[in-house]
Design a protein around this motif. Sequence first.
Motif, mmCIF file in Angstrom:
data_model
loop_
_atom_site.group_PDB
_atom_site.id
_atom_site.type_symbol
_atom_site.label_atom_id
_atom_site.label_comp_id
_atom_site.label_asym_id
_atom_site.label_seq_id
_atom_site.Cartn_x
_atom_site.Cartn_y
_atom_site.Cartn_z
ATOM 1 N N MET A 1 0.823 -1.191 0.000
ATOM 2 C CA MET A 1 0.000 0.000 0.000
ATOM 3 C C MET A 1 0.869 1.257 0.000
ATOM 4 S SD MET A 1 -3.062 0.988 -0.035
ATOM 5 C CE MET A 1 -4.036 2.399 0.283
ATOM 6 N N ARG A 2 1.925 1.211 0.802
ATOM 7 C CA ARG A 2 2.805 2.377 0.893
ATOM 8 C C ARG A 2 3.479 2.646 -0.461
ATOM 9 N NH1 ARG A 2 6.935 2.809 5.748
ATOM 10 N NH2 ARG A 2 4.989 3.294 6.800
ATOM 11 N N ARG A 3 3.853 1.597 -1.172
ATOM 12 C CA ARG A 3 4.483 1.766 -2.487
ATOM 13 C C ARG A 3 3.508 2.387 -3.477
ATOM 14 N NH1 ARG A 3 8.022 -3.677 -3.672
ATOM 15 N NH2 ARG A 3 9.493 -3.381 -1.964
ATOM 16 N N LEU A 4 2.254 1.991 -3.403
ATOM 17 C CA LEU A 4 1.239 2.549 -4.305
ATOM 18 C C LEU A 4 1.059 4.037 -4.059
ATOM 19 C CD1 LEU A 4 -0.961 2.192 -6.444
ATOM 20 C CD2 LEU A 4 -2.537 1.651 -4.577
ATOM 21 N N VAL A 5 0.963 4.431 -2.803
ATOM 22 C CA VAL A 5 0.803 5.846 -2.456
ATOM 23 C C VAL A 5 2.038 6.638 -2.891
ATOM 24 C CG1 VAL A 5 0.556 7.468 -0.541
ATOM 25 C CG2 VAL A 5 -0.797 5.367 -0.574
#
Length: 62
Positions: A1-5
């Motif tokens: 999720m952090r990579r997507l953001v």
Amino acid sequence: MRRLVTALALTAFAATLSLAPPPASAKHDPGMNHRRCPRGSHWVPAHRDRQGRWIPAHCKQG
């Protein structure tokens, strides 16, 4: 999720850089000769042609 953001934020930042206008000092008065252009020619700033190809800045006769 952090990579997507992070990827979305980076993409948004890159898009704002590409849409930003050039600084006022980069604008050129078409009536003036550029210091690199010979007399009788004028400076043409870098641009994209009708087919979308990148044309670097150059001196143009006439």
